[in-house]
Each structure stands twice: as C-alpha cells, then as structure tokens.
Design a protein around this motif. Structure first.
Motif, PDB file in Angstrom:
ATOM      1  N   THR A 168      32.333  49.941  14.923  1.00 32.15           N
ATOM      2  CA  THR A 168      31.122  49.677  15.687  1.00 32.15           C
ATOM      3  C   THR A 168      31.416  48.778  16.880  1.00 32.15           C
ATOM      4  O   THR A 168      30.884  48.992  17.985  1.00 32.15           O
ATOM      5  N   ARG A 169      32.274  47.774  16.677  1.00 34.05           N
ATOM      6  CA  ARG A 169      32.618  46.857  17.774  1.00 34.05           C
ATOM      7  C   ARG A 169      33.272  47.606  18.921  1.00 34.05           C
ATOM      8  O   ARG A 169      32.919  47.411  20.086  1.00 34.05           O
ATOM      9  N   LEU A 170      34.235  48.467  18.615  1.00 32.07           N
ATOM     10  CA  LEU A 170      34.901  49.223  19.673  1.00 32.07           C
ATOM     11  C   LEU A 170      33.924  50.165  20.370  1.00 32.07           C
ATOM     12  O   LEU A 170      33.971  50.331  21.589  1.00 32.07           O
ATOM     13  N   HIS A 171      33.053  50.778  19.597  1.00 34.27           N
ATOM     14  CA  HIS A 171      32.091  51.720  20.181  1.00 34.27           C
ATOM     15  C   HIS A 171      31.151  51.014  21.154  1.00 34.27           C
ATOM     16  O   HIS A 171      30.921  51.510  22.271  1.00 34.27           O
ATOM     17  N   THR A 172      30.611  49.853  20.751  1.00 33.37           N
ATOM     18  CA  THR A 172      29.676  49.153  21.639  1.00 33.37           C
ATOM     19  C   THR A 172      30.396  48.586  22.854  1.00 33.37           C
ATOM     20  O   THR A 172      29.827  48.570  23.955  1.00 33.37           O
ATOM     21  N   THR A 173      31.636  48.149  22.677  1.00 30.67           N
ATOM     22  CA  THR A 173      32.404  47.643  23.821  1.00 30.67           C
ATOM     23  C   THR A 173      32.681  48.773  24.810  1.00 30.67           C
ATOM     24  O   THR A 173      32.520  48.610  26.024  1.00 30.67           O
ATOM     25  N   ARG A 174      33.084  49.926  24.291  1.00 29.22           N
ATOM     26  CA  ARG A 174      33.344  51.078  25.169  1.00 29.22           C
ATOM     27  C   ARG A 174      32.070  51.495  25.904  1.00 29.22           C
ATOM     28  O   ARG A 174      32.099  51.728  27.125  1.00 29.22           O
ATOM     29  N   SER A 175      30.960  51.573  25.192  1.00 34.24           N
ATOM     30  CA  SER A 175      29.707  51.969  25.818  1.00 34.24           C
ATOM     31  C   SER A 175      29.289  50.982  26.900  1.00 34.24           C
ATOM     32  O   SER A 175      28.791  51.379  27.962  1.00 34.24           O
ATOM     33  N   SER A 176      29.508  49.687  26.632  1.00 31.30           N
ATOM     34  CA  SER A 176      29.151  48.671  27.616  1.00 31.30           C
ATOM     35  C   SER A 176      29.974  48.831  28.887  1.00 31.30           C
ATOM     36  O   SER A 176      29.441  48.767  30.005  1.00 31.30           O
ATOM     37  N   TYR A 177      31.271  49.051  28.735  1.00 28.05           N
ATOM     38  CA  TYR A 177      32.116  49.202  29.922  1.00 28.05           C
ATOM     39  C   TYR A 177      31.875  50.526  30.630  1.00 28.05           C
ATOM     40  O   TYR A 177      32.009  50.610  31.861  1.00 28.05           O
ATOM     41  N   ASP A 178      31.508  51.552  29.889  1.00 29.68           N
ATOM     42  CA  ASP A 178      31.108  52.791  30.549  1.00 29.68           C
ATOM     43  C   ASP A 178      29.897  52.537  31.452  1.00 29.68           C
ATOM     44  O   ASP A 178      29.819  53.055  32.573  1.00 29.68           O
ATOM     45  N   THR A 179      28.969  51.721  30.966  1.00 24.14           N
ATOM     46  CA  THR A 179      27.754  51.427  31.715  1.00 24.14           C
ATOM     47  C   THR A 179      28.032  50.654  32.992  1.00 24.14           C
ATOM     48  O   THR A 179      27.457  50.930  34.048  1.00 24.14           O
ATOM     49  N   VAL A 180      28.926  49.672  32.918  1.00 26.26           N
ATOM     50  CA  VAL A 180      29.132  48.771  34.059  1.00 26.26           C
ATOM     51  C   VAL A 180      30.290  49.194  34.960  1.00 26.26           C
ATOM     52  O   VAL A 180      30.548  48.536  35.976  1.00 26.26           O
ATOM     53  N   ALA A 181      31.012  50.260  34.621  1.00 31.13           N
ATOM     54  CA  ALA A 181      32.281  50.584  35.288  1.00 31.13           C
ATOM     55  C   ALA A 181      32.194  50.557  36.806  1.00 31.13           C
ATOM     56  O   ALA A 181      33.004  49.904  37.481  1.00 31.13           O
ATOM     57  N   GLY A 182      31.228  51.264  37.376  1.00 38.53           N
ATOM     58  CA  GLY A 182      31.143  51.335  38.832  1.00 38.53           C
ATOM     59  C   GLY A 182      30.858  49.995  39.474  1.00 38.53           C
ATOM     60  O   GLY A 182      31.512  49.606  40.456  1.00 38.53           O
ATOM     61  N   ASP A 183      29.907  49.257  38.929  1.00 33.01           N
ATOM     62  CA  ASP A 183      29.555  47.952  39.494  1.00 33.01           C
ATOM     63  C   ASP A 183      30.661  46.923  39.261  1.00 33.01           C
ATOM     64  O   ASP A 183      30.900  46.061  40.108  1.00 33.01           O
ATOM     65  N   TYR A 184      31.321  47.002  38.125  1.00 33.04           N
ATOM     66  CA  TYR A 184      32.454  46.108  37.836  1.00 33.04           C
ATOM     67  C   TYR A 184      33.547  46.314  38.875  1.00 33.04           C
ATOM     68  O   TYR A 184      34.079  45.356  39.452  1.00 33.04           O
ATOM     69  N   ALA A 185      33.901  47.562  39.132  1.00 28.96           N
ATOM     70  CA  ALA A 185      34.956  47.866  40.099  1.00 28.96           C
ATOM     71  C   ALA A 185      34.582  47.394  41.495  1.00 28.96           C
ATOM     72  O   ALA A 185      35.406  46.843  42.230  1.00 28.96           O
TER      73      ALA A 185
END
Length: 219
Positions: free
Chosen positions: A3-20
């Motif tokens: 669950t931890r990996l899944h939520t972390t992956r989903s979070s970074y998928d969400t922010v990827a463009g703005d993070y970059a």
C-alpha cells in the motif's frame, strides 16, 4: 506492491509535471555537486560501465551524470515521472521499476546513484534495499546515497507541488545509513552531513546526508 508503494507512486504520478517544472532550474547545492563529481570520478577511474540512477524522477540527476562522463540510465517507481523523463531527455534510457526488486542482473552496474530515493521508506525497511544495491553492483562498483539526515522519524505529506498527495517522508541518522551500508557488505568510502540551508523555497527542514560506498573487488 505494498500500500505504501502504491500511494507513493500515485502521488508522484499526480505531481510529476509540476515537480519537474518547479525544479527545472535547480540541480544541487555546491557541496552536493562536489560529492556527485567525486562519485563520477571514481566510477570512471574504475573503468566505467553502466550506472543506474535509481529513483531518477524526471531525470535531472541522470542527465547530470551523463554530463560527468557516465553511461547512465534511470529507473523510477512512478510511470508519470518516467514519462516526463523520457520526454525531456529522449536520448537517455528510462524505465519503471522498484528498488526493492530491480530488473537488473547481478553485478551489472559500475555505479548506483540513490539520490533521496529512500526518503519514503521506513527505516526498518531499508536493509533489503541496501542488499539489492549490493547485488546489482559489480565488484569495485560505487554507491552514492543522498538522504534527509536527522532523528525526526516521519513527516506526513498531504499536499505538495500544488496537489493533494499521500506520502510519508523519513529522516535517518547518518550513522544508521552507514550501518546499513556495512551490513549489506559494502565498504564506506566517505560520509558528509550538510546542515540545513536557506534556499529560494525557504529553510530546509533537515540536514542533508551523503554516504559514498563501494562493493569490495573480487579476490
């Protein structure tokens, strides 16, 4: 996937463009740049070979290591981050994967960069990751890990980079990282702790730690 990996992956998928976009003009502080340069120098001095940027995000450090003369590729948990990395640096290789089970052959890397890639991993779950880093390193290969240094056990992130997220951020005492390095059968080469500094985004919450290690050469 936990669950931890899944939520972390989903979070970074969400922010990827703005993070970059947010970090497009920022690479690292001067001391970090020196540590990265020394890592690259040691890999080149050992004859070079493939280098994995493990937890590469949008590929900022991947392309920097290439500029330092390394044959580098990136792996990240987040498909969104990998999509950004491929679009931004199409001449480099990027793939989706997890540090807990790298799709790499034993002894296949001359170097591994783990640049703040373990900050979402609880301290008790670090040993298997270090064992995996050792597995994929060739004899004489080097590992450089950057992390948030401190005793604050966990900080909850529910909003970051303009989005709702679901992640924990862990700070780790430098001596704990050094112990995990030794337990994995790696030899510590250098350890650096930089105190928190003021950046354009405000004062860093923690000191920053860096450990450079190598896998013993074959007898």
């Amino acid at each position: 996937m936990t669950t931890r990996l899944h939520t972390t992956r989903s979070s970074y998928d969400t922010v990827a463009g703005d993070y970059a976009a947010l970090f497009s003009g920022e690479l690292a502080r001067p001391l970090e740049m020196a540590v990265l340069a020394e890592f690259a120098r040691r890999v080149r001095a050992g004859g070079g070979g493939p280098v994995g940027d493990l937890g590469c995000g949008p590929g900022r450090m991947t392309v920097h290591l290439e500029a330092l003369g390394l044959d580098v590729f990136g792996i990240d948990l987040s498909p969104g981050m990998i999509e950004v990395a491929r679009a931004t640096h199409p001449h480099l290789s990027f793939s989706v994967g997890t540090m807990a089970g790298l799709d790499l052959a034993d002894g296949s890397l001359a170097g591994a960069l783990v640049w703040y890639s373990t900050v979402h991993t609880p301290i008790e779950e670090l040993p298997p990751l270090f064992a995996e880093f050792r597995r994929v390193l060739a004899p004489g290969g080097h590992l450089l890990i950057g992390f948030k240094a401190g005793a604050e056990p966990v900080r909850r992130l529910e909003h970051a980079y303009g989005h709702a997220v679901d992640m924990d951020v862990y700070s780790v005492p430098p001596e704990h990282v050094a112990e995990r390095v030794a337990e994995a059968g790696l030899v510590e080469v250098a350890r650096l702790v930089r105190e928190a500094e003021m950046t354009e985004y405000g004062l860093e919450r923690t000191a920053q730690g860096f450990v450079l290690a190598r896998k013993p050469a074959a007898p």
